[in-house]
Design a protein around this motif. Structure first.
Motif, PDB file in Angstrom:
ATOM      1  N   UNK A  22      32.244  46.136  40.682  1.00 35.42           N
ATOM      2  CA  UNK A  22      32.433  47.575  40.847  1.00 35.42           C
ATOM      3  C   UNK A  22      33.928  47.830  41.058  1.00 35.42           C
ATOM      4  N   UNK A  23      34.370  49.079  40.807  1.00 37.82           N
ATOM      5  CA  UNK A  23      35.784  49.416  41.033  1.00 37.82           C
ATOM      6  C   UNK A  23      36.109  49.256  42.531  1.00 37.82           C
ATOM      7  N   UNK A  24      37.369  48.987  42.845  1.00 35.18           N
ATOM      8  CA  UNK A  24      38.529  48.995  41.964  1.00 35.18           C
ATOM      9  C   UNK A  24      38.819  47.605  41.399  1.00 35.18           C
ATOM     10  N   UNK A  25      37.911  46.668  41.631  1.00 39.20           N
ATOM     11  CA  UNK A  25      38.058  45.350  41.027  1.00 39.20           C
ATOM     12  C   UNK A  25      38.155  45.508  39.513  1.00 39.20           C
ATOM     13  N   UNK A  26      38.990  44.692  38.903  1.00 40.29           N
ATOM     14  CA  UNK A  26      39.114  44.727  37.452  1.00 40.29           C
ATOM     15  C   UNK A  26      39.985  45.835  36.906  1.00 40.29           C
ATOM     16  N   UNK A  27      40.670  46.564  37.777  1.00 38.70           N
ATOM     17  CA  UNK A  27      41.464  47.698  37.310  1.00 38.70           C
ATOM     18  C   UNK A  27      42.543  47.277  36.318  1.00 38.70           C
ATOM     19  N   UNK A  28      43.026  46.033  36.438  1.00 39.50           N
ATOM     20  CA  UNK A  28      44.055  45.539  35.524  1.00 39.50           C
ATOM     21  C   UNK A  28      43.515  44.507  34.530  1.00 39.50           C
ATOM     22  N   UNK A  29      42.210  44.291  34.542  1.00 41.11           N
ATOM     23  CA  UNK A  29      41.598  43.384  33.567  1.00 41.11           C
ATOM     24  C   UNK A  29      41.544  44.109  32.223  1.00 41.11           C
ATOM     25  N   UNK A  30      41.653  43.395  31.106  1.00 46.99           N
ATOM     26  CA  UNK A  30      41.561  44.063  29.804  1.00 46.99           C
ATOM     27  C   UNK A  30      40.334  44.974  29.724  1.00 46.99           C
ATOM     28  N   UNK A  31      40.560  46.237  29.423  1.00 48.87           N
ATOM     29  CA  UNK A  31      39.477  47.211  29.400  1.00 48.87           C
ATOM     30  C   UNK A  31      39.361  47.987  30.692  1.00 48.87           C
ATOM     31  N   UNK A  32      39.999  47.479  31.753  1.00 46.64           N
ATOM     32  CA  UNK A  32      40.030  48.190  33.023  1.00 46.64           C
ATOM     33  C   UNK A  32      38.717  48.251  33.769  1.00 46.64           C
ATOM     34  N   UNK A  33      37.782  47.350  33.458  1.00 46.51           N
ATOM     35  CA  UNK A  33      36.469  47.389  34.103  1.00 46.51           C
ATOM     36  C   UNK A  33      36.232  46.168  34.980  1.00 46.51           C
ATOM     37  N   UNK A  34      35.446  46.361  36.030  1.00 50.37           N
ATOM     38  CA  UNK A  34      35.086  45.250  36.907  1.00 50.37           C
ATOM     39  C   UNK A  34      34.199  44.265  36.158  1.00 50.37           C
ATOM     40  N   UNK A  35      34.459  42.977  36.365  1.00 47.50           N
ATOM     41  CA  UNK A  35      33.726  41.933  35.653  1.00 47.50           C
ATOM     42  C   UNK A  35      32.960  41.011  36.590  1.00 47.50           C
ATOM     43  N   UNK A  36      33.172  41.199  37.878  1.00 52.09           N
ATOM     44  CA  UNK A  36      32.613  40.257  38.844  1.00 52.09           C
ATOM     45  C   UNK A  36      33.683  39.358  39.414  1.00 52.09           C
ATOM     46  N   UNK A  37      34.892  39.436  38.872  1.00 47.82           N
ATOM     47  CA  UNK A  37      36.020  38.690  39.430  1.00 47.82           C
ATOM     48  C   UNK A  37      36.497  39.404  40.696  1.00 47.82           C
ATOM     49  N   UNK A  38      36.756  38.640  41.732  1.00 49.92           N
ATOM     50  CA  UNK A  38      37.256  39.206  42.978  1.00 49.92           C
ATOM     51  C   UNK A  38      38.768  39.345  42.853  1.00 49.92           C
ATOM     52  N   UNK A  39      39.184  40.286  42.023  1.00 51.69           N
ATOM     53  CA  UNK A  39      40.596  40.432  41.672  1.00 51.69           C
ATOM     54  C   UNK A  39      40.819  41.779  41.002  1.00 51.69           C
ATOM     55  N   UNK A  40      42.074  42.194  40.965  1.00 57.99           N
ATOM     56  CA  UNK A  40      42.414  43.395  40.196  1.00 57.99           C
ATOM     57  C   UNK A  40      42.462  43.090  38.703  1.00 57.99           C
ATOM     58  N   UNK A  41      42.510  41.821  38.350  1.00 59.59           N
ATOM     59  CA  UNK A  41      42.583  41.449  36.948  1.00 59.59           C
ATOM     60  C   UNK A  41      42.003  40.069  36.702  1.00 59.59           C
ATOM     61  N   UNK A  42      42.785  39.236  36.056  1.00 63.57           N
ATOM     62  CA  UNK A  42      42.336  37.873  35.759  1.00 63.57           C
ATOM     63  C   UNK A  42      42.461  36.996  37.007  1.00 63.57           C
ATOM     64  N   UNK A  43      41.730  35.877  36.980  1.00 62.46           N
ATOM     65  CA  UNK A  43      41.819  34.945  38.098  1.00 62.46           C
ATOM     66  C   UNK A  43      42.149  33.537  37.612  1.00 62.46           C
ATOM     67  N   UNK A  44      42.083  32.596  38.525  1.00 65.47           N
ATOM     68  CA  UNK A  44      42.515  31.228  38.226  1.00 65.47           C
ATOM     69  C   UNK A  44      41.873  30.622  36.970  1.00 65.47           C
ATOM     70  N   UNK A  45      40.542  30.673  36.782  1.00 59.26           N
ATOM     71  CA  UNK A  45      39.967  30.083  35.570  1.00 59.26           C
ATOM     72  C   UNK A  45      40.501  30.714  34.284  1.00 59.26           C
ATOM     73  N   UNK A  46      40.806  32.008  34.331  1.00 61.34           N
ATOM     74  CA  UNK A  46      41.359  32.672  33.146  1.00 61.34           C
ATOM     75  C   UNK A  46      42.717  32.086  32.777  1.00 61.34           C
ATOM     76  N   UNK A  47      43.587  31.950  33.773  1.00 60.54           N
ATOM     77  CA  UNK A  47      44.933  31.450  33.499  1.00 60.54           C
ATOM     78  C   UNK A  47      44.912  29.964  33.159  1.00 60.54           C
ATOM     79  N   UNK A  48      44.005  29.225  33.769  1.00 59.03           N
ATOM     80  CA  UNK A  48      43.873  27.805  33.431  1.00 59.03           C
ATOM     81  C   UNK A  48      43.472  27.658  31.972  1.00 59.03           C
ATOM     82  N   UNK A  49      42.488  28.431  31.547  1.00 53.97           N
ATOM     83  CA  UNK A  49      42.036  28.368  30.157  1.00 53.97           C
ATOM     84  C   UNK A  49      43.154  28.771  29.197  1.00 53.97           C
TER      85      UNK A  49
END
Length: 374
Positions: free
Chosen positions: A67-94
């Motif tokens: 739910x917002x405001x999580x994901x506000x900076x993720x592509x598309x601006x929607x919450x994805x279940x990541x506990x972050x405003x955007x991408x997290x560690x697995x995203x950057x590792x990949x």
């Protein structure tokens, strides 16, 4: 004169030689700069909310971030279940490995044609080393390993035992777990210390974690894991939620000391596993030391705020977590913490870069790039 001598003695045009040399240099340069990992076919992720990419979306739990405001900076601006405003560690590792982010296990496991060859993420917000940590609110670490055992069996069935073993041996297993155990311990440390007869209750607690972790990592090895990236716990005592408990808003010394002890014990555990298993390779990231640099010298690392959370309510935005009614900061790249526990996308990006290309003592005995190439 034979054909071999004729070819050898024929002069090559200088332009052709120059072009060949340039092409060779370009090819070599491209190879040296390419993602590490042509050698890594997949990433299998286990752990807690620092690595959850949506598993908790599928649980009946209070520990959610869909739910917002999580994901506000993720592509598309929607919450994805990541506990972050955007991408997290697995995203950057990949991204650093040149791979797509491994999908959440609970999002694909019910499909009859689920594809596990490209990696899977089992991480669940709230998970700890101990099954009692946030019990019934998350996928426990033991349960994650049980789910992975099903993926292992599926890979053996689809690829054959030898090919599955080869695939998993080349894959990277990223693990981040322990923070939730320590946060829970720190919050009840006074009562725990009084109840324990041990002269060093903190060490007794860490020993309990390591005893459990030893068996858990061994199970992963028995199920084909050969390249382990283990992220030690960060300085959890400095997260806004624990700072807020202090009148002076200081970091919790109890939590930070437990983190340091846990990370040191995990390093010993991994060294021992490496000595027992000649084919095991690992990298241990000292998240505590790495993140403390940003907290203690924020300006030196491009941050403006290292104590308060970006999103939340109450003192330091740490009384209530990030919800649709919470306030959130405009300068999210300037904050170390997104909510009362978790780092911002900017922090996760920086930390992953250190793990990927850094050096001891922050990442040892090798970094992720080197581990990937082994």
């Amino acid at each position: 004169m034979d054909a071999g001598n004729t070819i050898a003695s024929s002069p090559r045009p200088l332009v052709a030689m120059t072009i060949t040399a340039v092409v060779s240099v370009v090819v070599l340069a491209a190879a040296s700069c390419s993602p590490a990992a042509a050698a890594v076919p997949a990433v299998y992720v286990l752990g807690d909310s620092l690595a959850d990419v949506g598993n908790n979306n599928h649980l009946l739990t209070l520990l959610k971030a869909d739910f917002p405001h999580n994901g506000i900076d993720y592509p598309g601006g929607k919450a994805t279940g990541r506990f972050s405003n955007g991408k997290n560690f697995p995203d950057f590792l990949a991204e650093n490995l040149g791979l797509a982010t491994s999908p959440p296990y609970l999002a694909i496991s019910s499909s009859s044609n689920a594809n596990y060859v490209n990696g899977v993420n089992f991480a669940s917000g709230g998970a700890g080393v101990l099954n009692s940590t946030n019990k019934d609110q998350c996928i426990s670490f033991d349960k994650q390993i049980e789910y992975y055992s099903k993926v292992y069996a599926s890979l053996v069935q689809s690829l054959g035992e030898a090919q599955a073993a080869n695939h998993l041996a080349k894959s990277l297993f990223a693990i981040t777990v322990g923070s939730n155990d320590i946060i829970g311990y720190a919050r009840s440390s006074a009562a725990a210390a009084a109840a324990m007869a041990s002269s060093d209750p903190q060490q007794q607690f860490v020993d309990t974690l390591i005893q459990s972790l030893t068996g858990q990592l061994q199970k992963l090895y028995d199920l084909g894991a050969r390249k382990l990236l283990f992220l030690g716990t960060g300085p959890v005592g400095c997260c806004p939620s624990l700072r807020e408990l202090s009148a002076a808003k200081d970091c919790s010394a109890v939590a930070n000391d437990a983190s340091a002890r846990y990370n040191s014990a995990a390093a010993s555990l991994l060294r021992g596993m490496g000595e027992r298993h000649a084919d095991l390779r690992y990298a241990l990231f000292d998240s505590s030391a790495a993140l403390l640099r940003y907290i203690q010298q924020p300006a030196a690392y491009g941050f403006a705020e290292a104590k308060a959370a970006c999103c939340g309510l109450g003192d330091m935005n740490a009384k209530i977590g990030c919800t649709p009614v919470s306030f959130y900061c405009a300068n999210r790249t300037g904050y170390v913490f997104w909510d009362f526990y978790h780092p911002t996308e900017a922090t996760a990006r920086k930390l992953t870069a250190v793990a990927f290309d850094g050096s001891p003592p922050l990442i040892s005995p090798v970094n992720v790039r080197q581990l990937s190439a082994m």
